[in-house]
Design an enzyme around this catalytic site. Structure first.
Site, PDB file in Angstrom:
ATOM      1  N   MET A 269      15.949   9.116   2.604  1.00 54.58           N
ATOM      2  CA  MET A 269      16.441  10.460   2.325  1.00 54.58           C
ATOM      3  C   MET A 269      17.481  10.495   1.209  1.00 54.58           C
ATOM      4  O   MET A 269      17.948  11.567   0.836  1.00 54.58           O
ATOM      5  CB  MET A 269      17.067  11.052   3.599  1.00 54.58           C
ATOM      6  CG  MET A 269      16.085  11.269   4.737  1.00 54.58           C
ATOM      7  SD  MET A 269      14.805  12.482   4.316  1.00 54.58           S
ATOM      8  CE  MET A 269      15.801  13.941   4.053  1.00 54.58           C
ATOM      9  N   ARG A 270      17.846   9.320   0.668  1.00 56.60           N
ATOM     10  CA  ARG A 270      18.885   9.322  -0.362  1.00 56.60           C
ATOM     11  C   ARG A 270      18.444  10.105  -1.591  1.00 56.60           C
ATOM     12  O   ARG A 270      19.264  10.772  -2.241  1.00 56.60           O
ATOM     13  CB  ARG A 270      19.252   7.885  -0.735  1.00 56.60           C
ATOM     14  CG  ARG A 270      20.399   7.814  -1.737  1.00 56.60           C
ATOM     15  CD  ARG A 270      20.884   6.402  -1.988  1.00 56.60           C
ATOM     16  NE  ARG A 270      21.673   5.927  -0.853  1.00 56.60           N
ATOM     17  CZ  ARG A 270      21.356   4.875  -0.123  1.00 56.60           C
ATOM     18  NH1 ARG A 270      20.258   4.192  -0.399  1.00 56.60           N
ATOM     19  NH2 ARG A 270      22.113   4.496   0.874  1.00 56.60           N
ATOM     20  N   ALA A 271      17.158  10.039  -1.943  1.00 62.65           N
ATOM     21  CA  ALA A 271      16.670  10.753  -3.127  1.00 62.65           C
ATOM     22  C   ALA A 271      16.873  12.260  -2.973  1.00 62.65           C
ATOM     23  O   ALA A 271      17.273  12.945  -3.933  1.00 62.65           O
ATOM     24  CB  ALA A 271      15.197  10.437  -3.359  1.00 62.65           C
TER      25      ALA A 271
END
Length: 669
Positions: A275-277
């Site tokens: 989910m970092r993107a």
């Protein structure tokens, strides 16, 4: 917008400046990775950013740059009283050298004072100096693994921890991480790659007028640096003021549900991991809106954020080129733009079936419809195949697989890696010695043992241990090193059957992937026809080796001796450049030798050179068919190495056999 070094002849420089400025507006974006060939002003642009950063308020005298408005409660120089008057200073740009030690990065404790006086005497490192500023790593892809681990920890927690035998110090470490790299020199570890919020590709322009302007400005700077800086001072001040205004506007920027849906849909469409993107895209789009002076995030902000935040996150293996399909990006953004279109095709043609007019399937290209008279490429199972004197075009590699671990015997002292045993600064403790220079890893038991016999003579009267410099012992540790893996690949006619050569290339590609993961240098020597070529000198760029392998043609005789002698020359030269790095020769061949006078005898003499020098070697036996001569095994004996078949090279070959046996047993039951 211009900087003191406006390099207009660098393609991607505008994106680079935008990415740097967005991080200046919102450090939460997560930094920038700059990829590009040498001489494209990567470092120049990054260093220019420090002059544009707004000043920061710090607690006077604090070595850790504490914010007087919210000082760090655990600051080693604290505690600081809330409301302390601050002192403004420029934001720092701290450079981390590739060869820096762990103590230089995180700081060092005075172990002697800690043991004898109980005092936490701490010398801050580069992470402390970079707090609330910029940490710049040139050639970040060459950074040692143990430093990468420390950077990852600090970036994840916003703090640095220094632990020495039960004595610990913690301080805040929040910084803007900027790295530059030349992809030809090797790739980044995936964990660190994902930590960079944005990535930018830069390359030199081929337009003569633009290149002339670069030379003109560089000469003007060399002639009068102060005058050159004065010329651009007004524009610098304008940019700095715009950054301050964007920072003030940033909390007011609204990221609506429509923009959030576009961000989530884009990340899902490009199959990025985690989910970092999504979070980075949201922060980048918000910073773009603030930079433009808006309080609402638009679709164009989401699109630009995707182009900066996703290219390095969509890679599935080290050999994938970073990039983004802009057509696919536009389609995704359009699909989730918020416009309702419940009936995109209200009047379909009833005569158009799913497979064409009248529901009849379209003809497919294939053997049935191919009337050119061409036949499939010859294989090895009784079908014709090219003669040894012919030549074939390059064959695509088969799908790579996980390989067994090939290592160099003994214990080395080379660069940190993950292949062979070595004496390193990190790993399991195996003993102790007197420190040479600064003590970095204390062996507590050995230190106490050395100091204990002298306590009465030193006048010990209390419970504390009287420790002197001569008592300190450095821990010796055993870990893993990276090696030079030199691939020597037989590309002759005896290997030229397409099915076999595809399997061989797949095996070498698998070994290259293994070398990437184990932080090795790699080289590639090929032999065919009348001689041998160094297709790739030893390098850290594993993807460059993969590219050379993919385009490797085959055919001709088998000059095995020439291939071995050329490999021997490569190792001799590399030994002078990097004497601590031990080599591992991986010879990929069926063992035949047909080139030159007395080819078999000459190949044997060449192989014995490696054995005499103790060079570790592995022969990957590519011989196939019902009748096998076992020449590769004999060659491995001459080399003083081992031989493995293509099937034995697979790490899961034995495990797969066990699974098959267990599966058959269950079915029988």
């Amino acid at each position: 917008m211009s900087t003191p070094f406006p390099f207009t002849a660098v393609v991607g420089q505008d994106d680079l400046r935008l990415a740097l400025l967005l991080n200046a507006v919102s450090p939460a974006v997560g930094g920038v990775l700059v990829r590009g060939e040498k001489g494209t002003a990567k470092s120049t642009a990054v260093r220019a950013l420090s002059a544009l950063m707004p000043q920061v308020d710090v607690v006077p005298g604090c070595r850790f740059s504490c914010d007087p408005a919210s000082p760090d409660a655990a600051c080693p120089d604290g505690p600081h009283a809330p409301g302390t008057a601050g002192q403004a200073r420029p934001a720092r740009m701290v450079e981390l050298p590739v060869g820096a030690s762990e103590d230089r990065l995180v700081g060092a404790l005075d172990i002697e004072r800690a043991l004898s006086e109980g005092v936490k005497a701490f010398e801050p490192g580069l992470l402390a100096a970079a707090h609330r500023g910029i940490l710049y790593v040139d050639e970040v892809n060459l950074l040692h693994d143990h430093l990468v681990d420390l950077l990852l920890d600090a970036a994840a927690m916003g703090a640095s921890y220094v632990e020495r035998e039960g004595v610990s110090v913690r301080h805040a470490a929040r910084f803007l991480l900027v790295g530059t790299m030349n992809p030809e020199e090797g790739e980044l570890r995936p964990q660190l790659l994902d930590r960079f919020g944005l990535t930018v590709e830069v390359a030199a322009s081929r337009e003569p007028d633009q290149r002339v302007e670069v030379v003109r400005r560089r000469l003007a700077y060399d002639a009068d640096p102060d005058g050159f800086a004065t010329r651009w001072a007004d524009e610098e001040a304008d940019v700095r003021a715009r950054i301050v205004a964007a920072r003030e506007l940033l909390p007011s920027v609204r990221l609506g549900d429509a923009a959030l849906r576009q961000i989530a849909a884009t990340c899902a469409a490009f199959e990025v991991d985690g989910m970092r993107a999504d979070i980075v895209m949201a922060r980048t789009a918000t910073a773009l809106a603030a930079w433009a002076g808006r309080t609402d995030v638009l679709a164009e902000d989401v699109r630009q954020a995707a182009l900066l935040a996703l290219p390095h996150r969509r890679r599935r293996n080290p050999f994938d080129a970073p990039g983004l399909d802009e057509d696919k990006l536009d389609e995704t953004l359009e699909e989730f733009s918020g416009d309702d279109d419940p009936d995109p095709d209200p009047d379909p043609d009833p005569d158009q079936g799913p497979d064409g007019p009248g529901g009849q399937p379209e003809p497919e290209d294939g053997p049935q419809g191919d009337d050119t008279g061409a036949t499939p490429e010859a294989g090895e199972n009784g079908q014709p195949q090219p003669s040894g004197a012919g030549e074939q075009s390059a064959v695509r590699a088969a799908e790579p697989f996980r390989t067994k671990v090939l290592s160099v015997p003994g214990i080395g002292e080379g660069a940190a890696g993950r292949r062979s045993r070595a004496r390193t600064e990190h790993g399991r403790t195996t003993g102790s010695r007197r420190p040479r220079g600064t003590l970095t890893k204390l062996h507590l038991a050995a230190t106490v043992q050395a100091a204990a016999p002298h306590q009465r003579a030193r006048g010990r009267s209390g419970p504390g241990l009287v420790v002197r410099r001569d008592d300190l012992r450095q821990a010796t540790r055993e870990g893993r090193e990276g090696n030079l893996v030199l691939f020597v690949v037989d590309a002759s006619g005896s290997m030229a059957a397409r099915q076999r050569m595809s399997a061989v290339k797949g095996a070498v590609l698998s070994l290259l992937l293994d070398a990437y993961q184990r932080r090795d240098k790699v080289g590639l020597v090929t032999f065919r026809g009348s001689g041998a070529d160094v297709a790739l000198p030893p390098t850290s760029s594993v993807d460059a080796a993969a590219a050379r392998l993919e385009s490797l043609p085959t055919g001709g005789r088998t000059p095995l001796a020439a291939g071995l002698l050329r490999a021997h020359d490569v190792l001799r030269v590399e030994r002078l450049r990097d004497p601590a790095r031990r080599p591992l020769v991986v010879l990929v061949t069926d063992g035949r030798a047909t080139g030159g006078p007395e080819p078999v005898a000459l190949a044997g003499r060449a192989a014995r050179l490696f054995a005499a020098e103790g060079v570790a070697s592995v022969v990957v036996d590519c011989e196939s068919g019902p009748v096998r001569l076992g020449l590769a095994g004999q060659l491995a004996g001459e080399l003083g190495g081992t031989a493995v078949t293509l099937d034995e090279l697979r790490a899961d070959s034995i495990a797969g056999l066990v699974r098959d046996v267990q599966g058959n047993s269950r079915r029988a039951a």
